[in-house]
Design a protein around this motif. Structure first.
Motif, PDB file in Angstrom:
ATOM      1  N   ILE A   1     -27.573-111.534 -98.349  1.00 57.36           N
ATOM      2  CA  ILE A   1     -26.266-111.216 -98.947  1.00 57.36           C
ATOM      3  C   ILE A   1     -25.262-112.355 -98.801  1.00 57.36           C
ATOM      4  O   ILE A   1     -24.264-112.394 -99.514  1.00 57.36           O
ATOM      5  N   GLY A   2     -25.537-113.297 -97.899  1.00 60.02           N
ATOM      6  CA  GLY A   2     -24.602-114.404 -97.692  1.00 60.02           C
ATOM      7  C   GLY A   2     -24.477-115.301 -98.907  1.00 60.02           C
ATOM      8  O   GLY A   2     -23.417-115.888 -99.144  1.00 60.02           O
ATOM      9  N   GLY A   3     -25.561-115.408 -99.682  1.00 60.76           N
ATOM     10  CA  GLY A   3     -25.519-116.246-100.871  1.00 60.76           C
ATOM     11  C   GLY A   3     -24.537-115.780-101.919  1.00 60.76           C
ATOM     12  O   GLY A   3     -24.158-116.537-102.818  1.00 60.76           O
ATOM     13  N   SER A   4     -24.079-114.534-101.814  1.00 63.97           N
ATOM     14  CA  SER A   4     -23.119-113.995-102.790  1.00 63.97           C
ATOM     15  C   SER A   4     -21.704-114.499-102.567  1.00 63.97           C
ATOM     16  O   SER A   4     -20.838-114.330-103.426  1.00 63.97           O
ATOM     17  N   LEU A   5     -21.454-115.114-101.422  1.00 59.31           N
ATOM     18  CA  LEU A   5     -20.094-115.540-101.098  1.00 59.31           C
ATOM     19  C   LEU A   5     -19.591-116.632-102.041  1.00 59.31           C
ATOM     20  O   LEU A   5     -18.399-116.735-102.298  1.00 59.31           O
ATOM     21  N   ILE A   6     -20.519-117.454-102.548  1.00 62.17           N
ATOM     22  CA  ILE A   6     -20.180-118.514-103.494  1.00 62.17           C
ATOM     23  C   ILE A   6     -21.066-118.336-104.721  1.00 62.17           C
ATOM     24  O   ILE A   6     -22.221-117.911-104.598  1.00 62.17           O
ATOM     25  N   SER A   7     -20.575-118.698-105.884  1.00 64.99           N
ATOM     26  CA  SER A   7     -21.300-118.435-107.130  1.00 64.99           C
ATOM     27  C   SER A   7     -22.666-119.089-107.165  1.00 64.99           C
ATOM     28  O   SER A   7     -23.622-118.525-107.710  1.00 64.99           O
TER      29      SER A   7
END
Length: 431
Positions: free
Chosen positions: A375-381
């Protein structure tokens, strides 16, 4: 063998950093990220081999490392190849177009469509994968309205977050969860314990984003759309896909065989069914090998390159130093940091590095790093494959800047997911 601070070890690290810069700057230089990934992955092992030969070291250990790496990569590549073949078959049989048609012709408001596409992304990605799910549902957004940014931007972020969150609680939902499962760090059933953290974290982000979405109906005439239906054989292929997943889980959990063995068995079922289907109709209506030609080979080759590069860093000894972060900062803090790092660096090499470093962690800790990397990859586009895919699909609408405007909602969802994990596994010890 620790050769990290020799000329070869330092050169490998430099090659990795430069290569990864070109991977991350794919859009700037218009170079497919697969090309630098394969280059650095192979070059780094060549550098290590030259060092060993020049210093009269035995190369047996290097050979064993590469053979083990080939086995690890092959398991992932064959697994993904089958999954992608099934997805292409479902696309050709009009399964996803039918889903899209049913959504956009119901006369729902923008806000209701926002919630529906998010829910579908969350529950489709655990079975398909987060990238495919995000691409399909972003197409749905554009079909509904390709101009209204106050709907499209929150809707795109919602789909990316939901696809990544949905993929985090299933070994089939993301390459990182697949890697953790096939590495034997957590049994298949244990991943489902991440469902509350994944779902509630996405829900909070979606709830906050929904406040920016207009609660009015789109202005389009659905009667002008041609009706879409699932083609003959499509429903059977859906069932065969479910059976394929079941066989992969069964063979890995009960027999100790690689999960890809069950996937290849499922591919054989699909090929036999298509043969029977075509014979019954007297024509070649379904062609499994045509589906396979449409697989994104560059994606599979990217995984080869990036996993090989991380393997070279491991052989050189760099990951042994990285693993000391777990001793210095603590397991939980470091795993939360892994999720934040995944927003900047693709979660595949990050998770590969964690697995190679192999810190001493319990199953609940491995579940945490699986959750945060997912889910961390969702923090930046551009922090996840789903985000990059949607940026390409909605070029000029869903951008780095438009995502960062609402990034605070994603961050709050990330924090809530970690809190839910802590309550489950640390406070109430429900595991």
């Amino acid at each position: 063998m620790d050769i990290a601070f020799t000329w070869a070890g330092i050169l490998c690290l430099v090659v990795f950093i430069i290569g990864y810069y070109f991977i991350a700057a794919e859009d700037k230089y218009h170079i497919n990220k697969t090309k630098p990934a394969i280059f650095i992955g192979t070059l780094m092992f060549i550098i290590l081999g030259i060092y060993l030969v020049l210093n009269n070291h035995n190369t047996t250990h290097l050979e064993e490392e590469v053979k083990h790496l080939i086995e690890e990569i092959a398991e992932i590549v064959f697994f993904l190849m089958v999954a992608m073949t099934y997805i292409e078959a479902l696309i050709e049989r009009n399964v996803f177009n039918t889903l899209k048609y049913k959504l956009v012709t119901k006369g729902y408001t923008y806000r209701k469509l926002f919630w529906l596409t998010g829910l579908l992304a969350f529950f489709i990605s655990p079975v398909a994968d987060n990238l495919t799910t995000a691409l399909i549902l972003s197409t749905v957004l554009l079909t509904i309205d390709n101009q209204k940014k106050e709907f499209l931007v929150p809707g795109a972020i919602n789909i990316v977050v939901a696809a990544n969150a949905g993929g985090a609680w299933s070994p089939f939902g993301d390459i990182t969860t697949l890697m953790v499962w096939t590495a034997g760090k957590s049994p298949f059933i244990d991943f489902f314990a991440l469902f509350p953290a994944s779902f509630l974290g996405w829900w909070l982000t979606a709830f906050l984003l929904s406040k920016f979405v207009p609660n009015v109906k789109p202005n389009f005439d659905s009667s002008k759309m041609s009706e879409e239906r699932i083609k003959d054989g499509g429903k059977i292929i859906i069932l065969l896909g479910a059976l394929t997943i079941f066989s992969a889980v069964l063979m890995h959990s009960l027999f100790g065989l690689p999960a890809m063995w069950g996937m290849m068995f499922g591919l054989s079922l699909l090929s036999l069914y298509t043969y029977r289907f075509n014979v019954a109709r007297g024509k070649k209506d379904i062609n499994i090998f045509h589906y396979m030609t449409k697989i994104e080979m560059d994606t599979l080759l990217f995984f080869f390159g990036i996993l090989a590069a991380v393997g070279a860093l491991h052989f050189a000894g760099w990951l042994a130093y990285a693993s000391r972060l777990y001793d210095f900062a603590g397991v939980t803090t470091t795993n939360i940091g892994v999720g934040l790092l995944s927003a900047i660096v693709d979660n595949v090499p990050v998770m590969s590095a964690v697995l190679k470093a192999n810190p001493n962690m319990n199953i609940d800790d491995w579940l945490l790093v699986t959750l945060t990397a997912g889910i961390g990859g969702s923090l930046i586009s551009f922090g996840s494959a789903a985000g990059v895919g949607v940026m390409g699909k909605m070029r000029g609408i869903y951008t780095f800047g438009s995502h960062m405007k609402y990034a605070w909602t994603v961050l709050l969802g990330y924090v809530l997911s970690v809190i839910i994990w802590w309550l489950q596994f640390e406070y109430f010890d429900l595991y």
